[in-house]
Design a protein around this motif. Sequence first.
Motif, PDB file in Angstrom:
ATOM      1  N   TYR A  49       0.246  -1.096  -0.689  1.00  0.00           N
ATOM      2  CA  TYR A  49      -0.160  -0.319   0.000  1.00  0.00           C
ATOM      3  C   TYR A  49       0.181   1.513   0.635  1.00  0.00           C
ATOM      4  O   TYR A  49       0.294   1.987  -0.651  1.00  0.00           O
ATOM      5  CB  TYR A  49      -0.884  -0.195   0.992  1.00  0.00           C
ATOM      6  CG  TYR A  49      -1.818   1.478   1.704  1.00  0.00           C
ATOM      7  CD1 TYR A  49      -3.163   1.292   0.498  1.00  0.00           C
ATOM      8  CD2 TYR A  49      -1.740   2.307   2.249  1.00  0.00           C
ATOM      9  CE1 TYR A  49      -3.892   2.136   0.748  1.00  0.00           C
ATOM     10  CE2 TYR A  49      -2.486   3.266   2.195  1.00  0.00           C
ATOM     11  CZ  TYR A  49      -3.772   3.174   1.452  1.00  0.00           C
ATOM     12  OH  TYR A  49      -4.077   4.384   1.594  1.00  0.00           O
ATOM     13  N   GLU A  50       2.085   0.791   0.998  1.00  0.00           N
ATOM     14  CA  GLU A  50       2.889   2.145   0.337  1.00  0.00           C
ATOM     15  C   GLU A  50       3.512   2.727  -0.132  1.00  0.00           C
ATOM     16  O   GLU A  50       3.955   3.242  -1.230  1.00  0.00           O
ATOM     17  CB  GLU A  50       3.553   2.008   2.322  1.00  0.00           C
ATOM     18  CG  GLU A  50       2.970   2.672   3.824  1.00  0.00           C
ATOM     19  CD  GLU A  50       4.015   2.354   4.984  1.00  0.00           C
ATOM     20  OE1 GLU A  50       5.056   2.054   4.482  1.00  0.00           O
ATOM     21  OE2 GLU A  50       3.874   2.821   5.718  1.00  0.00           O
ATOM     22  N   ALA A  51       3.839   1.661  -0.529  1.00  0.00           N
ATOM     23  CA  ALA A  51       4.969   1.826  -2.092  1.00  0.00           C
ATOM     24  C   ALA A  51       3.785   2.350  -3.001  1.00  0.00           C
ATOM     25  O   ALA A  51       4.368   2.905  -4.413  1.00  0.00           O
ATOM     26  CB  ALA A  51       5.221   0.217  -2.579  1.00  0.00           C
ATOM     27  N   GLN A  52       2.634   1.651  -3.141  1.00  0.00           N
ATOM     28  CA  GLN A  52       1.845   2.026  -4.515  1.00  0.00           C
ATOM     29  C   GLN A  52       1.349   3.799  -4.324  1.00  0.00           C
ATOM     30  O   GLN A  52       0.646   4.306  -5.350  1.00  0.00           O
ATOM     31  CB  GLN A  52       0.194   1.572  -4.203  1.00  0.00           C
ATOM     32  CG  GLN A  52       0.595  -0.056  -4.733  1.00  0.00           C
ATOM     33  CD  GLN A  52      -1.060  -0.379  -4.730  1.00  0.00           C
ATOM     34  OE1 GLN A  52      -1.753  -0.268  -4.011  1.00  0.00           O
ATOM     35  NE2 GLN A  52      -0.400  -1.875  -5.816  1.00  0.00           N
ATOM     36  N   GLY A  53       2.053   4.546  -2.943  1.00  0.00           N
ATOM     37  CA  GLY A  53       1.459   5.514  -3.091  1.00  0.00           C
ATOM     38  C   GLY A  53       1.977   6.573  -3.223  1.00  0.00           C
ATOM     39  O   GLY A  53       2.733   7.990  -3.625  1.00  0.00           O
ATOM     40  N   LYS A  54       3.676   5.938  -3.413  1.00  0.00           N
ATOM     41  CA  LYS A  54       4.971   6.938  -3.476  1.00  0.00           C
ATOM     42  C   LYS A  54       4.576   7.413  -4.944  1.00  0.00           C
ATOM     43  O   LYS A  54       5.695   7.897  -5.341  1.00  0.00           O
ATOM     44  CB  LYS A  54       5.771   6.071  -3.277  1.00  0.00           C
ATOM     45  CG  LYS A  54       6.228   6.073  -1.683  1.00  0.00           C
ATOM     46  CD  LYS A  54       7.200   5.229  -1.579  1.00  0.00           C
ATOM     47  CE  LYS A  54       7.903   5.065   0.824  1.00  0.00           C
ATOM     48  NZ  LYS A  54       8.690   4.606   1.126  1.00  0.00           N
ATOM     49  N   ASP A  55       4.710   5.878  -5.977  1.00  0.00           N
ATOM     50  CA  ASP A  55       4.538   6.215  -7.933  1.00  0.00           C
ATOM     51  C   ASP A  55       3.589   5.190  -8.082  1.00  0.00           C
ATOM     52  O   ASP A  55       2.888   4.650  -7.049  1.00  0.00           O
ATOM     53  CB  ASP A  55       5.559   6.008  -7.992  1.00  0.00           C
ATOM     54  CG  ASP A  55       5.888   4.043  -7.156  1.00  0.00           C
ATOM     55  OD1 ASP A  55       5.670   3.515  -7.244  1.00  0.00           O
ATOM     56  OD2 ASP A  55       7.024   3.441  -7.878  1.00  0.00           O
ATOM     57  N   GLU A  56       3.237   5.875  -9.219  1.00  0.00           N
ATOM     58  CA  GLU A  56       2.386   5.467 -10.210  1.00  0.00           C
ATOM     59  C   GLU A  56       1.933   3.623 -10.213  1.00  0.00           C
ATOM     60  O   GLU A  56       1.020   3.050  -9.982  1.00  0.00           O
ATOM     61  CB  GLU A  56       1.762   5.822 -11.494  1.00  0.00           C
ATOM     62  CG  GLU A  56       1.081   7.636 -11.439  1.00  0.00           C
ATOM     63  CD  GLU A  56       0.108   7.286 -10.480  1.00  0.00           C
ATOM     64  OE1 GLU A  56      -1.014   6.761 -10.746  1.00  0.00           O
ATOM     65  OE2 GLU A  56       0.292   8.093  -9.947  1.00  0.00           O
ATOM     66  N   THR A  57       2.787   3.074 -10.915  1.00  0.00           N
ATOM     67  CA  THR A  57       3.226   1.603 -10.750  1.00  0.00           C
ATOM     68  C   THR A  57       4.429   0.714  -9.667  1.00  0.00           C
ATOM     69  O   THR A  57       4.760   1.693  -8.458  1.00  0.00           O
ATOM     70  CB  THR A  57       4.209   1.458 -11.882  1.00  0.00           C
ATOM     71  OG1 THR A  57       5.603   2.131 -11.445  1.00  0.00           O
ATOM     72  CG2 THR A  57       3.540   1.526 -12.730  1.00  0.00           C
TER      73      THR A  57
END
Length: 133
Positions: A49-57
């Motif tokens: 979830y946090e990784a998705q919030g940092k960039d689009e992919t």
Amino acid sequence: MPSRTTYFNDENWDKIQSILNANSTEGSEGEKNFSRLVNEILRLGIFLYEAQGKDETFSLEAFRREVLRRSVMASEAQVMIFNMLTAMYFKLTNPGDSEAAIEATLSNFLSSTNAEADKVVAAFFDAKDAVLD
């Protein structure tokens, strides 16, 4: 550790139960295993979830590198503990020439550990890829 009540949909509940049944050995440990399993799934979900919030992919490569990095960190902690225990053992059993014996033993251990780590990294990544610190 805080305790919370949560509700699972049937599909998620069945998947958790099947994972738990595949790994469970004893009834009394079942609750501990359930909590540990759900916490691990939640931790991975939060990471995604946090990784998705940092960039689009989402980068599967970055995720794999992070898992490998954390595994290596755990391995390094084991090496440090082994080094301390070896030093203590040699100082207690061979007070006269312990420094040379410690160095030789640790050198052999670290060489074999590094060789195995290189094999693991090579299995997942091309040699040209640099593993980030």
